[in-house]
Design an enzyme around this catalytic site. Structure first.
Site, PDB file in Angstrom:
ATOM      1  N   CYS A  90      -8.094  -2.233   8.457  1.00 54.17           N
ATOM      2  CA  CYS A  90      -6.586  -1.948   7.540  1.00 54.17           C
ATOM      3  C   CYS A  90      -6.016  -0.787   7.330  1.00 54.17           C
ATOM      4  CB  CYS A  90      -6.337  -2.926   6.310  1.00 54.17           C
ATOM      5  SG  CYS A  90      -6.608  -4.685   6.714  1.00 54.17           S
ATOM      6  N   ARG A 111     -18.109  -0.997   5.472  1.00 57.83           N
ATOM      7  CA  ARG A 111     -19.135  -1.317   4.853  1.00 57.83           C
ATOM      8  C   ARG A 111     -19.580  -2.709   5.630  1.00 57.83           C
ATOM      9  NH1 ARG A 111     -18.779  -5.589   1.488  1.00 57.83           N
ATOM     10  NH2 ARG A 111     -16.529  -5.496   1.810  1.00 57.83           N
ATOM     11  N   HIS A 127      -1.365  -5.803   1.685  1.00 51.50           N
ATOM     12  CA  HIS A 127      -2.714  -6.634   1.725  1.00 51.50           C
ATOM     13  C   HIS A 127      -2.286  -7.764   0.846  1.00 51.50           C
ATOM     14  CE1 HIS A 127      -5.706  -3.239   2.876  1.00 51.50           C
ATOM     15  NE2 HIS A 127      -6.289  -4.574   3.129  1.00 51.50           N
ATOM     16  N   GLU A 165       0.741  -1.259  -0.002  1.00 51.41           N
ATOM     17  CA  GLU A 165      -0.044  -0.035  -0.195  1.00 51.41           C
ATOM     18  C   GLU A 165       0.700   1.247   0.069  1.00 51.41           C
ATOM     19  OE1 GLU A 165      -3.189   0.065  -0.484  1.00 51.41           O
ATOM     20  OE2 GLU A 165      -3.598  -2.188  -0.158  1.00 51.41           O
TER      21      GLU A 165
END
Ligand code: PCA
Length: 226
Positions: A155, A102, A179, A92
């Site tokens: 995360c 979500r 990830h 990342e």
């Protein structure tokens, strides 16, 4: 706290803390923790590797991370999480200052558009050599790329909190987020990409070693058009 450690090699070792997450979203395992645990199980030249599991919970994940950093005093922190649906190891680039869930975290919290650090910068860049890390994983024969979003779930929350800690309190520390795909066992009934945990662990060892020895990142294009 769930944690494991490999013995430090003789001589000054670079201390690397790897974190993985507990399972979430109805899964019984999280490949980030399985791979982190596997990655530290064998020694790596010049490195002292430590593994700590974080809860998949807004807030508490960061207090666990802070406690682990205080205890282990690492030089480098690589936090790792599952990104179900991604086909490769993604290093990342950026953490954003927002929680927007979500699905609920494993404690049931589902914040919407809340800052992680009120008044904090909108975003932080990783202080790991992200492109060198991607190149090292590829050189080991495994798929990797730079990602420009860590999402807005736990995360990204941990990545932003780590980056804020580095920016405000621990400038000698370097850290970032990786990830990883599902493990094959998670997707036997779904047409979803996956990577065996052993391969993911190999990639994380490459990333740990590269981050420990690389101060200046490679200047190669790894951008995206969308
Ligand atoms: N992945 C989630 C949180 C925990 C994990 O392993 C995420 O990408 O935010």
């Amino acid at each position: 706290m769930t944690s494991t450690t490999t013995p430090a090699p003789a001589g000054p070792a670079t201390r690397v803390l790897l974190t993985g997450f507990e399972p979430f979203g109805g899964e019984t395992a999280n490949p980030s923790w399985e791979a982190v645990r596997t990655a530290v199980a064998a020694p790596l030249d010049g490195l002292a590797l430590h593994a700590v599991q974080l809860p998949c919970v807004y807030g508490r994940s960061l207090s666990h991370l802070r406690a682990a950093i205080d205890e282990i005093c690492p030089d480098v922190v690589v936090c790792v999480g599952q990104a179900g649906g991604r086909p490769d190891i993604t290093v990342e680039r950026v953490a954003v200052n927002v929680d927007d869930a979500r699905i609920p975290d494993t404690a049931g919290a589902a914040p919407i558009d809340e800052p992680i650090v009120p008044g904090g910068p909108a975003a932080y860049f990783s202080t790991l050599p992200i492109k060198a890390c991607v190149a090292a994983v590829r050189a080991a024969g495994l798929p990797a790329s730079v990602s420009n979003t860590a999402g807005t779930f736990v995360c990204n929350h941990v990545f932003y909190g780590l980056a804020h800690l580095i920016a405000t309190e621990l400038p000698h520390l370097r850290g970032g987020f990786v990830h990883v795909p599902y493990a094959p066992e998670q997707v036997t009934d779904r047409a979803q990409p996956s990577l065996p945990v052993g391969a993911t662990a190999t990639a994380l060892r490459e990333i740990a070693a590269t981050a420990a020895r690389t101060r200046t990142d490679l200047r190669i294009a790894e951008g995206a058009t969308h």
